[in-house]
Scaffold this active site. Sequence first.
Site, mmCIF file in Angstrom:
data_model
loop_
_atom_site.group_PDB
_atom_site.id
_atom_site.type_symbol
_atom_site.label_atom_id
_atom_site.label_comp_id
_atom_site.label_asym_id
_atom_site.label_seq_id
_atom_site.Cartn_x
_atom_site.Cartn_y
_atom_site.Cartn_z
ATOM 1 N N SER A 74 8.483 -45.677 -4.685
ATOM 2 C CA SER A 74 7.833 -44.229 -4.908
ATOM 3 C C SER A 74 8.353 -43.214 -4.293
ATOM 4 O O SER A 74 8.666 -42.187 -4.513
ATOM 5 C CB SER A 74 6.661 -44.085 -5.343
ATOM 6 O OG SER A 74 5.810 -44.225 -4.057
ATOM 7 N N LYS A 126 7.267 -36.480 1.948
ATOM 8 C CA LYS A 126 6.884 -36.676 0.606
ATOM 9 C C LYS A 126 6.004 -36.017 -0.069
ATOM 10 O O LYS A 126 4.832 -35.504 0.824
ATOM 11 C CB LYS A 126 6.441 -38.472 0.512
ATOM 12 C CG LYS A 126 6.312 -38.863 -0.783
ATOM 13 C CD LYS A 126 5.782 -40.514 -0.967
ATOM 14 C CE LYS A 126 5.730 -41.199 -2.136
ATOM 15 N NZ LYS A 126 5.450 -42.627 -1.840
ATOM 16 N N SER A 175 7.024 -48.802 -1.372
ATOM 17 C CA SER A 175 7.545 -47.737 -1.520
ATOM 18 C C SER A 175 8.400 -46.654 -0.580
ATOM 19 O O SER A 175 9.164 -45.837 -0.624
ATOM 20 C CB SER A 175 6.523 -46.503 -2.015
ATOM 21 O OG SER A 175 6.258 -46.966 -3.455
#
Length: 495
Positions: free
Chosen positions: A154, A79, A178
């Site tokens: 996210s 990420k 997330s």
Amino acid sequence: MELHDLTVRELRQRLAAKEVSSAEVTEHVLRRIEQLDPHVGAYLTVTADQALAAAKAADEARARGEAVHPLAGVPGGLKDNIVTEGVRTTAGSRVLENWTPPYDATVVRRLKDAGVPVLGKTNMDEFAMGSSTETSAFKKTRNPWDAGRAPGGSSGGSAAAVAAGMGYWALGSDTGGSIRQPAAFCGVVGMKPTYGLVSRFGLIAMASSLDQIGPFTRDVADAAELLNVIAGHDPKDSTSAPGRAPDFTAALKAEAKGLRIGLPKEYFTEGISAEVQAAVRQAAAELERAGATVEEVSLPHAEYALGAYYMIVSAESSSNLGRYDGVRYGRREAGADVPAMMTATRALLGSEVKRRIVLGTFVRGKERLPEYYMRAARVRTLLRRDFEQAFEKVDVLLTPVTPTTAFPLGRRVRSQMEAYAADICTVAVNLAGLPALSMPCGVGADGLPIGLQFIGPAFGDAQVLQAAYTYEQLAWPEGAGRAWRAGKEVDVDGH
Ligand code: GLN
């Protein structure tokens, strides 16, 4: 089974047997990214040269007969809020558009030391604020199984990458869901470890008392493999738990007998769709048939979790994001004097981030602190006690992850409140600092995966993995993250 669809362990076997080299595998996955990612949008940056160099190094070590790490040569993605030395790290924000960190996060260092090729950095909601990856300043990520739907967020890019065969694993971060929510939306396994188990050094902070890094994989045993690399004490993170982490793969055995499961009644309410509730209950019933005991439990303060979460997450984020002032990190916009320069630089932030900074600055203001932030902190303690009491009676809790299957792209724009409410099943876990895992447990009427959440007591990460593994062996022995889609191809036309 296609090469890009293998689990980490299956690939490792082929690498060990020299049926395929890591360089070949890495090239194959990079080609897949080249072809597919223009449609999916999982990656913000692809680091092909670095990945290939690491793959070749792993191949050479294997050829020399060295005892390589179990994950050596198995490529995956990170990420884009996990910092990488010499590789642009944006956190999905214009403010960090061209920021190249001078160091690696501890988790990255550990992966690199294990000889793991990093394919690139995945798309995310700006500063991890959101549930659909649509607040990214750079691009949309599409759900690989229905291009008109959100991948969740996210960590939507990481979930989509693993789901679409653009990496064998990926790391994400989970502050209020997330990792677990995008795992549920994309039909893969995602785990949020106990707070303090995995180092946050080099994770761009959102809410420091809630943030945790964790893995996305195609099955539960792979999640244990990844956790083995990234878990354990780190002197560079003052909230890192002391001592060595256990071997999470050694704990895996499929054993339903003796497993005590709790279904918290507050997670089966009208806000959660009937098909999601039914799928979760069915998973509990399957475990019960195999010998587990299932009972209803109560978390009496669960209804206050969402309100407390949005107070705390906003307060901590507004404090953490103060550093993006044009002086120290990332971009600086021109201004006649320092305040004008700071104002212009902060105007680069997106509306969701600004909303949280405004709310957070409000709730931690001196006069309002007792009424909002302190009250939320007390709710947090009550929630933690609720969980502790439940875990006196049961080993794991079983709940939904999300109220529905993946929602359409663009929905967030219509209703902010609806987007916040969708976090209802995930935020209490972060407030209490607990480990939780999300995995597919069925298919909705729309053909999309339904997520199942296992929650365990603090530092019961091995317990969570073992319960999830037991269910997977019963219901989806070929890997929960592959089985539910039964040969379905990635959706590229966006019908
Ligand atoms: N959707 C939640 C939020 O927007 C979760 C974010 C996260 O876990 N990073 O705050």
